[in-house]
Design a protein around this motif. Structure first.
Motif: not given
Length: 435
Positions: A41-46
């Protein structure tokens, strides 16, 4: 968590609501939001890359916006600085920015969490731009309103908008299991009552845990049924604000259900809006619009049904008059559909704007004076009622308009099918006269 309680003037062992005691202590404990928190997910990748950009968390109440922001700060090694746009002003923002600048000078970062960020006015929202651009703070804003409408475009361009979902039944059931584990015993509910409890929460996890806490305190002699549960608890009020996005979402759903000829769905959305407190006369006006826009001459009685519903509601009021609105909605949903007049009117408006001030052909102009008769006004006009079939076939567009556009193209449904046949004969007659 103890730091939060001490900052609020409470001892760490003070009584705490169940919803607070069950706040997730890590991001993988957050339920129902894997699409923004999972590894891909976006936050997971960040977080995997060791960076966190400014974000806006958009979602309904009770789905974990504040908790996610706090856990993001912990996972990123940032100080969590919370503000509420409801209770904060310019002075609070300046103080938060100064504090963040001091931490940055010391090589430390700050996650500035702004709850209900949409409540800040445009000028206040602009105040975030320099500190976000300079990296003074990592901004995490939370809102229940559509950011596209409520937040400045400049601020949105500097933040990634992440949409949090209303909690589904699986996520809510998991919360109930956690509540039972924390309290050491099961909820005293029959299976149907447990399902009803989940339905009462309407996707709001915090509200569900508050309900569960009330049920756990009841200690009845036998598990409660659904009717018995209803005596003790109230269903969560639907999320609805008559000047916000949910209002437009539901009226769009009602209109498109009517257009799509689904009376069952149309009745459902009508009931949702009336149950949430929508102005019935707003709905009556929209129903009149549906009759004109989506049904038109395919069923000319539709507009009469819509206007009659409005008159009936004016006469009876609620709740009796609401049945008239329901009847009109069913009439319109079941009627044959045509937007032919709607399309023709839009085309006529465009054509009128493009052709300027062209004069009507002389033969259809009145000639009340001798001068006007000498100029050819009315010359050659044929009285249509005297023509065979009541149609002369004369041309009524301006002489300077070379192409004769077809603006109204009736559908082959309802009463427009017969209109289409008549128009075909009349258009053929005009084309024959023009040669």
């Amino acid at each position: 968590m103890s730091d939060l309680f001490q900052s609020a003037g409470l001892e760490s062992d003070a009584p705490r609501p169940l919803a607070d005691r069950l706040r997730p202590q890590s991001l993988d404990e957050v339920v129902g939001q894997d699409h923004v928190l999972g590894p891909d997910s976006p936050l997971g990748r960040m977080l995997a890359q060791g960076r966190l950009s400014s974000i806006i968390l958009w979602g309904p109440p009770g789905v974990g916006k504040t908790t996610i922001a706090r856990l993001l700060a912990e996972a990123s090694g940032l100080e969590f600085h919370p503000l509420s746009a409801v209770f904060s002003g310019v002075a609070d923002l300046k103080k938060a920015f100064e504090h963040a600048r001091g931490r940055r000078a010391a090589g430390k970062g700050t996650l500035l969490f702004v709850d209900e960020i949409h409540r800040f006015n445009r000028a206040q929202q602009d105040g975030f731009l320099p500190v976000v651009e300079e990296g003074v703070v990592t901004l995490v804003g939370a809102t229940t309103e559509n950011p596209s409408f409520e937040l400045n475009a400049a601020l949105l361009s500097r933040c990634q908008v992440l949409v949090l979902k209303r909690l589904d039944e699986g996520a809510l059931e998991l919360l109930l299991q956690r509540a039972e584990a924390a309290e050491g015993h099961e909820l005293p509910l029959l299976a149907d009552a447990r399902e009803a409890l989940i339905a009462m929460a309407d996707g709001d996890g915090r509200y569900l845990l508050n309900l569960a806490e009330e049920v756990l305190r009841l200690e009845p002699e036998a598990p409660l049924s659904t009717p018995e549960l209803g005596k003790f608890l109230q269903r969560r009020a639907p999320v609805y604000d008559k000047d916000r996005e949910e209002h437009y979402n539901l009226i769009s759903a009602l209109h498109k259900s009517v257009r799509g000829s689904d009376p069952d769905a149309a009745l459902y959305w009508l009931a949702r809006m009336l149950g949430a407190g929508e102005d019935p006369l707003f709905l009556a006006r929209r129903i009149v619009r549906m009759a004109n826009e989506d049904i038109g001459l395919a069923d000319p009685t539709a507009i009469h049904a819509a206007l009659a519903a409005k008159e009936t509601y004016d006469f009876l009021g609620s709740p009796e008059g609401e049945l008239a609105l329901a009847q009109a909605v069913v009439h319109l949903a079941c009627a044959p559909k045509s937007n032919a007049v709607y399309v023709a009117w839009k085309a006529a408006q465009r054509l009128a704007g493009e052709t300027g001030s062209l004069m009507p052909p002389a033969h259809i102009l009145n000639a009340p004076t001798r001068l006007m008769k000498d100029q050819g006004y009315g010359k050659g006009y044929e009285y249509d009622h005297d023509a065979p079939g009541g149609v002369s076939g004369q041309d009524y567009f301006p002489d300077a308009m070379k192409d004769r556009p077809r603006l109204y193209e009736p559908k082959d449904t309802g009463r427009e099918a017969a209109i289409a046949e008549r128009l075909a004969r009349w258009r053929a007659l005009r084309e024959k006269r023009r040669g």
